[in-house]
Write an enzyme that holds these catalytic residues in place. Structure first.
Site, PDB file in Angstrom:
ATOM      1  CD  GLU A  93      18.793  60.587  33.478  1.00 38.64           C
ATOM      2  OE1 GLU A  93      19.387  61.274  32.625  1.00 38.64           O
ATOM      3  OE2 GLU A  93      17.783  60.989  34.077  1.00 38.64           O
TER       4      GLU A  93
ATOM      5  CE  LYS B 122      19.517  62.846  36.296  1.00 39.05           C
ATOM      6  NZ  LYS B 122      19.714  64.262  35.988  1.00 39.05           N
TER       7      LYS B 122
ATOM      8  CB  SER C  39      13.044  65.306  40.391  1.00 43.21           C
ATOM      9  OG  SER C  39      13.052  66.132  39.248  1.00 43.21           O
ATOM     10  N   GLY C  40      12.232  63.187  37.948  1.00 48.81           N
ATOM     11  CA  GLY C  40      11.306  62.405  37.134  1.00 48.81           C
ATOM     12  C   GLY C  40       9.830  62.761  37.204  1.00 48.81           C
TER      13      GLY C  40
ATOM     14  NE  ARG D  91      10.773  66.752  34.926  1.00 50.82           N
ATOM     15  CZ  ARG D  91      10.272  65.593  34.517  1.00 50.82           C
ATOM     16  NH1 ARG D  91       9.000  65.521  34.180  1.00 50.82           N
ATOM     17  NH2 ARG D  91      11.026  64.526  34.443  1.00 50.82           N
TER      18      ARG D  91
HETATM   19  P1  13P Z   1      14.232  65.611  36.204  1.00 50.65           P
HETATM   20  O1  13P Z   1      14.828  65.742  37.576  1.00 50.65           O
HETATM   21  O2  13P Z   1      13.318  66.728  35.825  1.00 50.65           O
HETATM   22  O3  13P Z   1      13.681  64.236  35.962  1.00 50.65           O
HETATM   23  O4  13P Z   1      15.441  65.789  35.169  1.00 50.65           O
HETATM   24  C1  13P Z   1      16.642  65.201  35.413  1.00 50.65           C
HETATM   25  C2  13P Z   1      17.266  64.818  34.150  1.00 50.65           C
HETATM   26  O5  13P Z   1      18.352  65.242  33.840  1.00 50.65           O
HETATM   27  C3  13P Z   1      16.541  63.887  33.295  1.00 50.65           C
HETATM   28  O6  13P Z   1      17.388  63.430  32.277  1.00 50.65           O
END
Ligand code: 13P
Length: 336
Positions: free
Chosen positions: A177, A219, A261-262, A292
């Site tokens: 990621e 990711k 989702s960030g 989130r």
């Molecule tokens: P978000 O979808 O809230 O960004 O989290 C995903 C995640 O695992 C971030 O490392």
């Protein structure tokens, strides 16, 4: 562990209409989310909340895997079933966050590097024994004046590739990621350029470290306008830009890409994924690994009354899983 087994796990993570729920917040991060809704950050509250999410009835209809935090992988349901066993018994792959978070990159103000490689082989060995079948490592790239630098991008890619090779050695599928943050006033073109450079560097590093792409999941962050940018790109532009960026950097042999989702709101996270899949066929399945955007509605509901709203909060998680599962097929029916 053979590459065929890793590939099988990777493909199961992106099975048609299914995605991953990310509930791997560190104790500090879940503390912030709890504080925002008035829940005390105790071990029992963290356990109870994770139980609510993981035991939502029929979750596996839309969820292929769940990313857990170290503490959660060692916890059990109130009836004493370890979460990893509960998930496996219910057709959901247990995953684990294995990085140890970010620290400032020395000599490069405003930039971060992710730590956690020391002793990782031993930790992965234990995580496999505890039932984890895939592992996530998050690198964070900031956009700002004169950043990211090539040094920051390369340092993070190198760490991601080292971790990914160790995962495969220990029989876990790496979910790599590299998150390009949405924070900032930059436009979507800048996000595109940075994301392209980050992904090029990442796939170069994976190749250098002998990581087998057939047993790897990416990711990715979407190509979006910075949160503070005056002109926000619409759903179609985000979908087209993200797809173009991925197609020009990610080898087609990769089994799948899931998005974070960030900080996007629930509806945008789903709409963007849906739009990308409607633009298909694409070289890889495109699905979700939202944190989130899977949880925030359920957490808010649960926090209002942890007993009376338990079932309602589970239904809310399920509804988010269903919507995102439809979006992973390009078949989302829209909001409401
Ligand atoms: P978000 O979808 O809230 O960004 O989290 C995903 C995640 O695992 C971030 O490392």
């Amino acid at each position: 562990m053979s590459i065929e087994q890793l590939a099988e796990t990777a493909l199961a993570m992106v099975a048609p209409g299914k995605g991953v729920i990310a509930i791997d917040e560190s104790t500090a991060t879940i503390g912030k989310r709890f504080a925002a809704v008035g829940i005390e950050n105790s071990e029992e509250n963290r356990r109870a909340y994770r139980e609510l999410l993981l035991t939502a009835p029929k979750l596996s209809a839309h969820i292929s895997g769940a990313i857990l935090y170290d503490e959660t992988l060692r916890q059990s349901t109130k009836d004493g079933v370890p979460f990893a066993k509960y998930l496996a018994d219910n057709g959901i792959l247990p995953g684990i966050k294995v990085d140890r978070g970010t620290v400032p990159l020395a000599g490069f103000p405003g930039e971060l590097v992710t730590e956690g490689l020391d002793g990782l082989r031993g930790r992965l060995e234990e995580y496999y024994r505890l039932g984890a079948r895939f592992a996530k490592w998050r690198a964070v790239i900031n956009i700002g004046e004169d950043i990211p630098t090539g040094t920051c991008i390369e340092a993070n890619s190198h760490a991601l590739a080292r971790y990914a090779a160790l995962c495969q050695e220990q029989g876990l599928v790496p979910m790599v990621e590299p998150e390009v943050l949405m924070d900032g006033e930059h436009d979507i073109e800048t996000c595109y350029e940075v994301t392209e450079a980050v992904l090029r560097s990442l796939f170069g590093a994976l190749y250098e470290q002998n990581v087998l792409l057939e047993g790897t999941i990416l990711k990715a962050s979407m190509v979006v306008s910075g949160k503070g940018c005056e002109e926000q790109a619409d759903v179609q532009e985000v979908a087209e830009s993200t797809l173009m960026c991925l197609k020009s950097t990610v080898p087609a042999i990769l089994p799948g890409i899931v998005f974070l989702s960030g900080g996007q709101d629930d509806e945008h996270a789903t709409a963007h994924l849906d739009a990308m899949n409607r633009l298909g066929p694409n070289p890889w399945p495109l699905s979700f690994s939202y944190g989130r955007a899977m949880q925030q509605a359920a957490l808010a509901l649960w926090a209002k009354d942890t007993t009376a709203n338990f079932a309602k909060a589970q239904q809310t998680v399920l509804a988010r899983a269903r919507d995102n599962g439809q979006a992973a097929l390009g078949q989302w029916k829209g909001p409401g």
